[in-house]
Design an enzyme around this catalytic site. Structure first.
Site, mmCIF file in Angstrom:
data_model
loop_
_atom_site.group_PDB
_atom_site.id
_atom_site.type_symbol
_atom_site.label_atom_id
_atom_site.label_comp_id
_atom_site.label_asym_id
_atom_site.label_seq_id
_atom_site.Cartn_x
_atom_site.Cartn_y
_atom_site.Cartn_z
ATOM 1 N N ASP A 9 47.985 8.418 -52.641
ATOM 2 C CA ASP A 9 47.868 7.207 -51.838
ATOM 3 C C ASP A 9 47.279 7.577 -50.487
ATOM 4 O O ASP A 9 47.371 8.731 -50.049
ATOM 5 C CB ASP A 9 49.229 6.539 -51.648
ATOM 6 C CG ASP A 9 49.112 5.205 -50.914
ATOM 7 O OD1 ASP A 9 48.531 4.269 -51.493
ATOM 8 O OD2 ASP A 9 49.576 5.106 -49.769
ATOM 9 N N TYR A 41 43.036 3.069 -45.344
ATOM 10 C CA TYR A 41 41.793 2.976 -46.105
ATOM 11 C C TYR A 41 41.251 1.551 -46.143
ATOM 12 O O TYR A 41 40.056 1.341 -46.350
ATOM 13 C CB TYR A 41 42.031 3.432 -47.549
ATOM 14 C CG TYR A 41 42.010 4.926 -47.783
ATOM 15 C CD1 TYR A 41 42.170 5.844 -46.748
ATOM 16 C CD2 TYR A 41 41.838 5.422 -49.071
ATOM 17 C CE1 TYR A 41 42.164 7.203 -46.983
ATOM 18 C CE2 TYR A 41 41.822 6.784 -49.318
ATOM 19 C CZ TYR A 41 41.987 7.666 -48.284
ATOM 20 O OH TYR A 41 41.979 9.023 -48.538
ATOM 21 N N GLY A 42 42.134 0.561 -46.004
ATOM 22 C CA GLY A 42 41.748 -0.835 -46.211
ATOM 23 C C GLY A 42 40.489 -1.287 -45.493
ATOM 24 O O GLY A 42 39.600 -1.889 -46.114
ATOM 25 N N ASN A 73 45.832 0.549 -53.992
ATOM 26 C CA ASN A 73 44.947 -0.506 -54.457
ATOM 27 C C ASN A 73 43.533 -0.357 -53.905
ATOM 28 O O ASN A 73 42.552 -0.587 -54.610
ATOM 29 C CB ASN A 73 45.525 -1.868 -54.079
ATOM 30 C CG ASN A 73 46.634 -2.292 -55.005
ATOM 31 O OD1 ASN A 73 46.393 -2.883 -56.058
ATOM 32 N ND2 ASN A 73 47.863 -2.009 -54.627
ATOM 33 N N CYS A 198 49.249 -4.454 -52.674
ATOM 34 C CA CYS A 198 49.233 -3.296 -51.784
ATOM 35 C C CYS A 198 50.604 -2.659 -51.896
ATOM 36 O O CYS A 198 51.623 -3.367 -51.843
ATOM 37 C CB CYS A 198 48.936 -3.693 -50.341
ATOM 38 S SG CYS A 198 49.096 -2.318 -49.159
#
Length: 279
Positions: A9, A41-42, A73, A198
């Site tokens: 993750d 990361y989003g 995700n 998420c």
């Protein structure tokens, strides 16, 4: 050498998935890697997320993992397809489509395979990071399995910072939770199922349930992914036989182990001791 199941993750959220996997399949060894030095990361570009994810997957392979779960995700949306279709054949040219040399799985497809069974109205809301929403991965994948289901997405950019700063149970979180719940529900009065797309969001689940209509089903992914992994291992005995089974759990972070250990307990539900790695 151990051959653990790798779980990756961008930070801490994947620990909510690992917790459910360990609960369902405690006999296996697991190696968790959180890329905390480069989270979140989003908001990052597809290319950046892909590059970071590939680096982390290769590190887990180098540590003996034959199977890696992208418990993120955003990484699943932006990097998984390229890794599966381009990088694994390039990095392991002798491995054919049925060769158990290396495998990488994500969290989007297992969720898409079952989400339609929870909705009676055929209207599903997806709460996610900006990156996952922009990828439209859930829209595409759910369409494959449930063409009659309509997906309504809502990006929740403040939710991950709230969780990672320990504010998920504070009164201040109520405003941001209510704001995005109201927005996604306003997109269709028929929404009867909300997916927390998420892995950080399960820490907000109590506030989310308070904010949604009473008949709305709220789904987090941990149990879904754990069930899917158990099924995958049953269907792929060549992979399953290579996974070591001594019940060990190890944790790696690209940032401060002390900081990781302190925050990880919120997500994993019990104390952890991590090791720093430089990628």
């Amino acid at each position: 050498m151990l051959q653990p199941i790798g779980v990756f993750d961008s930070g801490y959220g994947g620990l909510t998935v690992l917790r459910e996997i360990v609960r369902a399949l405690p006999q296996y060894d697991y190696l968790y890697l959180g890329d905390n030095a480069r989270t979140p990361y989003g908001p990052r570009s597809f290319e950046t997320v892909y590059h970071y994810t590939l680096e982390c997957v290769q590190h887990l392979f180098d540590q003996g993992c034959r199977l890696v779960i992208l418990a993120c995700n955003t990484a699943s949306a932006k990097a998984l397809r390229n890794i599966q279709q381009l990088d694994l054949p390039r990095l392991y040219p002798g491995a054919g489509p049925h060769d158990p040399a290396r495998r990488v799985l994500g969290v989007i497809r297992p969720t898409a395979e079952v989400i339609g069974t929870y909705s009676k109205t055929g209207a599903v809301g997806v709460l996610a990071t900006q990156g996952t929403v922009a990828s439209e991965s859930y829209v595409v994948e759910i369409e494959k399995f449930f063409p009659g289901v309509t997906v309504f997405q809502e990006a929740c950019p403040m939710w991950v910072p709230l969780v990672e700063n320990g504010e998920y149970d504070s009164p201040g979180a109520d405003y941001f939770v209510r704001q995005h719940i109201d927005r996604v529900i306003a997109k269709s009065p028929d929404i009867d199922t909300l997916l927390l797309a998420c892995t950080h969001y399960p820490l907000l689940i109590d506030k989310i349930r308070q904010a949604v209509p009473t008949a709305t089903t709220v789904l987090s992914q941990g149990q879904i992914v754990a069930d899917s992994l158990a099924d995958y291992l049953r269907r792929h005995p060549a992979i399953e036989q290579q996974c070591s089974k001594t019940g060990q759990r190890q944790f790696l972070t690209t940032d401060s182990p002390a900081d990781f250990d302190r925050k990880a307990t919120m997500f994993y539900g019990e104390p952890v001791q991590s090791i720093h790695v430089a990628l």
